[in-house]
Structures are given as C-alpha cells and as structure tokens.
Motif scaffolding. Structure first.
Motif, PDB file in Angstrom:
ATOM      1  N   ASP A   1       0.846  -1.203  -0.059  1.00  0.00           N
ATOM      2  CA  ASP A   1      -0.125   0.159   0.019  1.00  0.00           C
ATOM      3  C   ASP A   1       0.724   1.224   0.014  1.00  0.00           C
ATOM      4  O   ASP A   1       2.186   1.273   0.313  1.00  0.00           O
ATOM      5  CB  ASP A   1      -0.951   0.128   1.340  1.00  0.00           C
ATOM      6  CG  ASP A   1      -0.358  -0.217   2.623  1.00  0.00           C
ATOM      7  OD1 ASP A   1       0.850   0.328   2.598  1.00  0.00           O
ATOM      8  OD2 ASP A   1      -0.968  -0.806   3.289  1.00  0.00           O
ATOM      9  N   SER A   2       0.207   2.478  -0.045  1.00  0.00           N
ATOM     10  CA  SER A   2       0.905   3.652  -0.131  1.00  0.00           C
ATOM     11  C   SER A   2       1.817   4.077   0.852  1.00  0.00           C
ATOM     12  O   SER A   2       2.954   4.473   0.930  1.00  0.00           O
ATOM     13  CB  SER A   2       0.191   4.979  -0.501  1.00  0.00           C
ATOM     14  OG  SER A   2      -0.889   4.975   0.544  1.00  0.00           O
TER      15      SER A   2
ATOM     16  N   GLN B   1       4.923   2.037   0.985  1.00  0.00           N
ATOM     17  CA  GLN B   1       5.833   2.569  -0.132  1.00  0.00           C
ATOM     18  C   GLN B   1       6.593   3.841   0.552  1.00  0.00           C
ATOM     19  O   GLN B   1       7.973   3.944   0.377  1.00  0.00           O
ATOM     20  CB  GLN B   1       5.081   2.979  -1.296  1.00  0.00           C
ATOM     21  CG  GLN B   1       5.822   3.553  -2.463  1.00  0.00           C
ATOM     22  CD  GLN B   1       7.013   2.499  -2.876  1.00  0.00           C
ATOM     23  OE1 GLN B   1       6.496   1.426  -3.396  1.00  0.00           O
ATOM     24  NE2 GLN B   1       8.143   2.797  -2.894  1.00  0.00           N
ATOM     25  N   GLU B   2       5.839   4.643   1.121  1.00  0.00           N
ATOM     26  CA  GLU B   2       6.497   5.781   1.771  1.00  0.00           C
ATOM     27  C   GLU B   2       7.726   5.321   2.764  1.00  0.00           C
ATOM     28  O   GLU B   2       8.492   6.147   2.912  1.00  0.00           O
ATOM     29  CB  GLU B   2       5.272   6.585   2.403  1.00  0.00           C
ATOM     30  CG  GLU B   2       4.450   7.449   1.478  1.00  0.00           C
ATOM     31  CD  GLU B   2       3.264   8.214   2.026  1.00  0.00           C
ATOM     32  OE1 GLU B   2       3.521   8.290   3.305  1.00  0.00           O
ATOM     33  OE2 GLU B   2       2.463   8.616   1.464  1.00  0.00           O
TER      34      GLU B   2
ATOM     35  N   THR C   1       9.795   5.742 -10.230  1.00  0.00           N
ATOM     36  CA  THR C   1       8.567   5.233 -10.406  1.00  0.00           C
ATOM     37  C   THR C   1       8.098   4.974 -11.872  1.00  0.00           C
ATOM     38  O   THR C   1       8.443   5.776 -12.862  1.00  0.00           O
ATOM     39  CB  THR C   1       7.528   6.234  -9.718  1.00  0.00           C
ATOM     40  OG1 THR C   1       7.926   6.515  -8.526  1.00  0.00           O
ATOM     41  CG2 THR C   1       6.029   5.754 -10.070  1.00  0.00           C
TER      42      THR C   1
ATOM     43  N   CYS D   1       8.069   0.156  -8.734  1.00  0.00           N
ATOM     44  CA  CYS D   1       9.209   1.118  -7.962  1.00  0.00           C
ATOM     45  C   CYS D   1      10.410   0.675  -8.295  1.00  0.00           C
ATOM     46  O   CYS D   1      10.729  -0.704  -8.055  1.00  0.00           O
ATOM     47  CB  CYS D   1       9.094   1.094  -6.540  1.00  0.00           C
ATOM     48  SG  CYS D   1      10.439   2.085  -5.510  1.00  0.00           S
TER      49      CYS D   1
END
Length: 275
Positions: free
Chosen positions: A160-161, A164-165, A192, A212
C-alpha cells in the motif's frame, strides 16, 4: 515537445528495455541491429537522451515466482532521459511507425521486448548528505567518470502507499548512505514506473512489471563485500519489507547486469556545443 499526462517536460527519467532474442534470432544479428541502428537512431536525433548503455543480464531473481512476474531476459538497454515529454512527441513515436524493414521483420521474431519508462524520484548525486571518499573505497580516480561496469536493479511493489512511503524513507535515509560506504559503489537512483509493455513470441500470461525501481551502479560486483551484506540485512530493512506474518512486499524483481557497450549522447553533446 508535446505534453502528456504521463510524459511531462518537468520530469526526467529512464527508458529501460529488457530483451530476449530467443531461438529465432542469432546474437550477431541481434547485436548488429541494436548497435548499428536501434541505439544510434535515438542518441543522434534526441537531445533528451543523455546516456545510452547496454548490459548483459547476468542473473534474475523473482519473488514470489509465478506468472504474475515480469519475464526473464538476457539483455538490457538503459537510457537516461532529461525530459520525459519526448515519449509523447511525434518525432519519437514515429520511430515505431516508420521502422526500417529490417527492424520491423526482426520484431516479429524477438522472444521478449520488455519496455519500461520511469520518472526519477531520487538521485544520490543530488543528495547532499551522501559523501564518498573514493580513494578509501579503492576506486581508480582516473576512471571515476567511466560508465559503471556492474548494475543492480531492484524492482518492487509494496502492499500500500504507506508501506511505499516507508520504503522510500528507508531507501534515502539508511540504505543509500550505507551502500555509499561499500567498495565500488558509484550512484543509486529510485524511479517510479509510468508506462510499460511486454511483447514478443515468448510472452506468456499477464506479466506484471513492479512499479518502484532502485537502480544501483557499481565498479564491481558488491555481493561478497561484508559492508554490502550488512546494508542489505538491517532491522529497518526487514521492518520495511515485512515478514511472513505481516508481508508488505507484494513482488520483487532483482537483476544484475554486466556492461556490454556504452555510447555518447551525440545529439545532446551537439546541442551543448551550440549554446
């Protein structure tokens, strides 16, 4: 250049093409076409192509294994791009519609054409926190500007985001500073994926390219260096990727690549001379 929702003039990026000639294309035929026609058409015509290199893919590791991973290929071409809007411009897209007879026919026989376009997100060359004393790393000063002979690509999809962060934070704040201390390290970038397509006679199923990309440049293979193993085994890294009970990594593709040939970006060099 023509503006496009994906290909923006404000973005720099990377064109990465993995290929597998397959049984129907000989290596001499493949290399002659690539070296004498395919690459020159790009570096001689477009100022946005800032570098062009070809590598032999020496290993590929996929996690998890299965049909939802990107296809295996033995050759890769890497082009650093200063302005991603080139990919939407008619002068570039016409390279496909106006292919030579040789190239058009060859594409009907190639086993895999795995084309990927990326947007640059992080570059260690622009990171002021990264300092490298190359004399202590044992690198030859006179070859510092030469094309890296060894590349590692790590392509991933996180769950999920938020994951990723956290990955991005680990990449910039721990992983790259640690890699920079390993003998032979040159540069690391993170991209990306913004566009991809897989074609060829060897295509099977719905191949998925992870979004990524971590691209690491080396003077020599680092895998046997103790500092490299430490950098790839920290607690933060393990927490970022998750474990069996709480996996955060959906898929991963790791490739190692050995330099085959590099070209000067002729159009870009000529444009600089005219300024």
């Amino acid at each position: 250049m023509t503006e496009h929702p994906l290909f923006k003039s404000s973005d720099s990026g990377l064109l990465l093409v993995f290929m597998e000639p397959g049984a129907a294309v000989t290596l001499p035929e493949f290399h002659t076409w690539y070296d004498e026609e395919h690459v020159p058409l790009r570096i001689q015509r477009f100022t946005t192509f800032r570098s062009a290199t070809r590598y032999a893919v020496t290993s590929t590791a996929l996690t998890p294994t299965g049909v939802n991973n990107a296809p295996d290929s033995t050759w890769g071409a890497f082009y650093t791009i200063s302005d991603n809007s080139v990919f939407a411009d008619s002068s570039y897209t016409s390279l496909r519609s106006e292919r030579s007879e040789r190239e058009a026919e060859l594409f009907t026989r190639l086993a895999i054409v795995d084309r990927r376009i990326y947007r640059l997100e992080y570059d260690s060359d622009s990171d002021e926190t990264i300092t490298v004393d190359r004399t202590k790393l044992g690198l030859a000063i006179q070859t510092e500007q030469a094309t890296p002979t060894y590349i590692v690509t790590n392509s991933i999809d996180m769950i999920d985001s938020a994951s990723q962060e956290e990955y991005n934070k680990w990449f910039a704040e721990e992983h790259i500073p640690m890699l920079a201390k390993v003998k032979g390290w040159r540069r690391s970038r993170r991209f990306t994926l913004i566009d991809a397509g897989v074609n060829g006679t060897g295509k099977s199923g719905e191949e998925v390219v992870p979004k990524c990309l971590g691209l690491h440049e080396w003077d020599e293979a680092p895998e046997e260096e103790e500092q490299y193993r430490v950098a790839c085994g920290t607690k933060w890294r393990k927490d970022v990727l998750g474990g069996e009970g709480e996996p955060k990594l959906v898929r991963r593709e790791r490739k190692t690549c050995q330099l085959y040939r590099a070209w000067d970006p002729l159009a870009a060099i000529e444009a600089e001379r005219k300024k």
